[in-house]
Design a protein around this motif. Sequence first.
Motif, PDB file in Angstrom:
ATOM      1  N   ARG A 197       0.834  -1.208   0.000  1.00  0.00           N
ATOM      2  CA  ARG A 197       0.000   0.000   0.000  1.00  0.00           C
ATOM      3  C   ARG A 197       0.868   1.256   0.000  1.00  0.00           C
ATOM      4  N   ASP A 198       1.857   1.311   0.897  1.00  0.00           N
ATOM      5  CA  ASP A 198       2.703   2.497   1.007  1.00  0.00           C
ATOM      6  C   ASP A 198       3.521   2.730  -0.259  1.00  0.00           C
ATOM      7  N   ALA A 199       4.027   1.650  -0.863  1.00  0.00           N
ATOM      8  CA  ALA A 199       4.792   1.786  -2.107  1.00  0.00           C
ATOM      9  C   ALA A 199       3.909   2.353  -3.222  1.00  0.00           C
ATOM     10  N   LEU A 200       2.680   1.886  -3.300  1.00  0.00           N
ATOM     11  CA  LEU A 200       1.765   2.406  -4.314  1.00  0.00           C
ATOM     12  C   LEU A 200       1.432   3.875  -4.054  1.00  0.00           C
ATOM     13  N   LEU A 201       1.108   4.188  -2.809  1.00  0.00           N
ATOM     14  CA  LEU A 201       0.712   5.562  -2.495  1.00  0.00           C
ATOM     15  C   LEU A 201       1.851   6.562  -2.677  1.00  0.00           C
ATOM     16  N   ASP A 202       3.091   6.086  -2.742  1.00  0.00           N
ATOM     17  CA  ASP A 202       4.243   6.956  -2.990  1.00  0.00           C
ATOM     18  C   ASP A 202       4.426   7.291  -4.471  1.00  0.00           C
ATOM     19  N   GLN A 203       3.737   6.591  -5.352  1.00  0.00           N
ATOM     20  CA  GLN A 203       3.906   6.799  -6.791  1.00  0.00           C
ATOM     21  C   GLN A 203       3.101   8.012  -7.265  1.00  0.00           C
ATOM     22  N   PRO A 204       3.728   8.955  -7.982  1.00  0.00           N
ATOM     23  CA  PRO A 204       2.983  10.117  -8.485  1.00  0.00           C
ATOM     24  C   PRO A 204       1.795   9.731  -9.361  1.00  0.00           C
ATOM     25  N   TRP A 205       1.951   8.690 -10.169  1.00  0.00           N
ATOM     26  CA  TRP A 205       0.852   8.284 -11.057  1.00  0.00           C
ATOM     27  C   TRP A 205      -0.314   7.679 -10.280  1.00  0.00           C
ATOM     28  N   VAL A 206      -0.073   7.234  -9.061  1.00  0.00           N
ATOM     29  CA  VAL A 206      -1.165   6.789  -8.189  1.00  0.00           C
ATOM     30  C   VAL A 206      -1.790   8.006  -7.512  1.00  0.00           C
ATOM     31  N   GLN A 207      -0.952   8.907  -7.034  1.00  0.00           N
ATOM     32  CA  GLN A 207      -1.439  10.107  -6.343  1.00  0.00           C
ATOM     33  C   GLN A 207      -2.308  10.975  -7.248  1.00  0.00           C
ATOM     34  N   MET A 208      -2.007  10.990  -8.554  1.00  0.00           N
ATOM     35  CA  MET A 208      -2.729  11.846  -9.492  1.00  0.00           C
ATOM     36  C   MET A 208      -3.952  11.186 -10.104  1.00  0.00           C
ATOM     37  N   ALA A 209      -4.158   9.908  -9.866  1.00  0.00           N
ATOM     38  CA  ALA A 209      -5.289   9.202 -10.472  1.00  0.00           C
ATOM     39  C   ALA A 209      -6.594   9.647  -9.809  1.00  0.00           C
ATOM     40  N   GLY A 210      -7.457  10.252 -10.574  1.00  0.00           N
ATOM     41  CA  GLY A 210      -8.728  10.720 -10.033  1.00  0.00           C
ATOM     42  C   GLY A 210      -9.763   9.621  -9.915  1.00  0.00           C
ATOM     43  N   LEU A 211      -9.728   8.667 -10.841  1.00  0.00           N
ATOM     44  CA  LEU A 211     -10.668   7.543 -10.825  1.00  0.00           C
ATOM     45  C   LEU A 211      -9.855   6.253 -10.855  1.00  0.00           C
ATOM     46  N   VAL A 212     -10.005   5.463  -9.811  1.00  0.00           N
ATOM     47  CA  VAL A 212      -9.231   4.230  -9.645  1.00  0.00           C
ATOM     48  C   VAL A 212     -10.182   3.041  -9.617  1.00  0.00           C
ATOM     49  N   ALA A 213      -9.895   2.039 -10.429  1.00  0.00           N
ATOM     50  CA  ALA A 213     -10.602   0.756 -10.340  1.00  0.00           C
ATOM     51  C   ALA A 213      -9.722  -0.160  -9.504  1.00  0.00           C
ATOM     52  N   CYS A 214     -10.271  -0.689  -8.434  1.00  0.00           N
ATOM     53  CA  CYS A 214      -9.519  -1.559  -7.538  1.00  0.00           C
ATOM     54  C   CYS A 214     -10.389  -2.767  -7.216  1.00  0.00           C
ATOM     55  N   TYR A 215     -10.027  -3.533  -6.218  1.00  0.00           N
ATOM     56  CA  TYR A 215     -10.832  -4.680  -5.793  1.00  0.00           C
ATOM     57  C   TYR A 215     -10.781  -4.774  -4.279  1.00  0.00           C
ATOM     58  N   TRP A 216     -11.746  -5.452  -3.701  1.00  0.00           N
ATOM     59  CA  TRP A 216     -11.811  -5.663  -2.256  1.00  0.00           C
ATOM     60  C   TRP A 216     -11.238  -7.044  -1.996  1.00  0.00           C
ATOM     61  N   SER A 217     -10.088  -7.105  -1.351  1.00  0.00           N
ATOM     62  CA  SER A 217      -9.371  -8.371  -1.190  1.00  0.00           C
ATOM     63  C   SER A 217     -10.135  -9.345  -0.289  1.00  0.00           C
ATOM     64  N   ILE A 218      -9.855 -10.634  -0.543  1.00  0.00           N
ATOM     65  CA  ILE A 218     -10.433 -11.711   0.255  1.00  0.00           C
ATOM     66  C   ILE A 218      -9.337 -12.714   0.585  1.00  0.00           C
ATOM     67  N   GLY A 219      -9.551 -13.475   1.638  1.00  0.00           N
ATOM     68  CA  GLY A 219      -8.641 -14.563   1.975  1.00  0.00           C
ATOM     69  C   GLY A 219      -7.210 -14.092   2.176  1.00  0.00           C
ATOM     70  N   ALA A 220      -6.283 -14.816   1.554  1.00  0.00           N
ATOM     71  CA  ALA A 220      -4.852 -14.553   1.719  1.00  0.00           C
ATOM     72  C   ALA A 220      -4.287 -13.619   0.644  1.00  0.00           C
ATOM     73  N   GLU A 221      -5.161 -12.956  -0.126  1.00  0.00           N
ATOM     74  CA  GLU A 221      -4.681 -11.984  -1.109  1.00  0.00           C
ATOM     75  C   GLU A 221      -4.004 -10.824  -0.385  1.00  0.00           C
ATOM     76  N   PRO A 222      -3.086 -10.106  -1.072  1.00  0.00           N
ATOM     77  CA  PRO A 222      -2.602  -8.858  -0.481  1.00  0.00           C
ATOM     78  C   PRO A 222      -3.820  -7.987  -0.154  1.00  0.00           C
ATOM     79  N   GLU A 223      -3.865  -7.480   1.076  1.00  0.00           N
ATOM     80  CA  GLU A 223      -5.031  -6.726   1.536  1.00  0.00           C
ATOM     81  C   GLU A 223      -5.153  -5.390   0.809  1.00  0.00           C
ATOM     82  N   THR A 224      -6.365  -5.102   0.371  1.00  0.00           N
ATOM     83  CA  THR A 224      -6.617  -3.823  -0.292  1.00  0.00           C
ATOM     84  C   THR A 224      -7.511  -2.902   0.515  1.00  0.00           C
ATOM     85  N   HIS A 225      -8.044  -3.360   1.645  1.00  0.00           N
ATOM     86  CA  HIS A 225      -9.001  -2.544   2.398  1.00  0.00           C
ATOM     87  C   HIS A 225      -8.389  -1.200   2.792  1.00  0.00           C
TER      88      HIS A 225
END
Length: 190
Positions: free
Chosen positions: A30-58
């Motif tokens: 999460r922190d590595a992604l949030l440090d990226q300028p192209w993530v910080q500037m994205a106004g509309l983001v398509a993501c997913y809600w993690s389940i089980g042992a996936e990397p957590e996205t909540h």
Amino acid sequence: MDKSRLRSVIESARAAVPGDARHAASIRIRDALLDQPWVQMAGLVACYWSIGAEPETHGLVFALWKHGATVMLPVLRDDDDLDWAVYDGPDTLAPGRFGIMEPVDTRRGIDAIRTAALVIVPALAVDRATGVRLGRGGGSYDRALARVGPNVPTVALLHEGELMDGVPAEPHDVPVRYAATPEGIVRLAG
């Protein structure tokens, strides 16, 4: 190794990692992604809600939303394609098909992903040379990724050791452009 066997191996490996270690790794992603300028500037983001042992996205979804991004999450349709709806805080989710949390907002349609400035998808593995991702086998995200524009960053979230050489590929597999791991963000050839 074929896709089915590789899925089984990775899912077993994920399940063997203690929950607190998976959580700590997810925070680094999460922190590595949030440090990226192209993530910080994205106004509309398509993501997913993690389940089980996936990397957590909540926490990632919440952080993107709190920083002003509009975050769309998938809604699994009966034909296994993905519709999209807007996340508007933790109280705006309800269990959907298979118990996966989905936004209760108005559905925007399968083509809503075309308008996203950033697309974050789940994966069990990604090929470091081609960007081909190994999903769970339903094809939902390959169909969604096929609708994403050529210049939109697409990112698969992975645990350590899941960025690998030789992920089996089929003609319908759509590569991602980045892999986000606990070690950082990797730009891929795909």
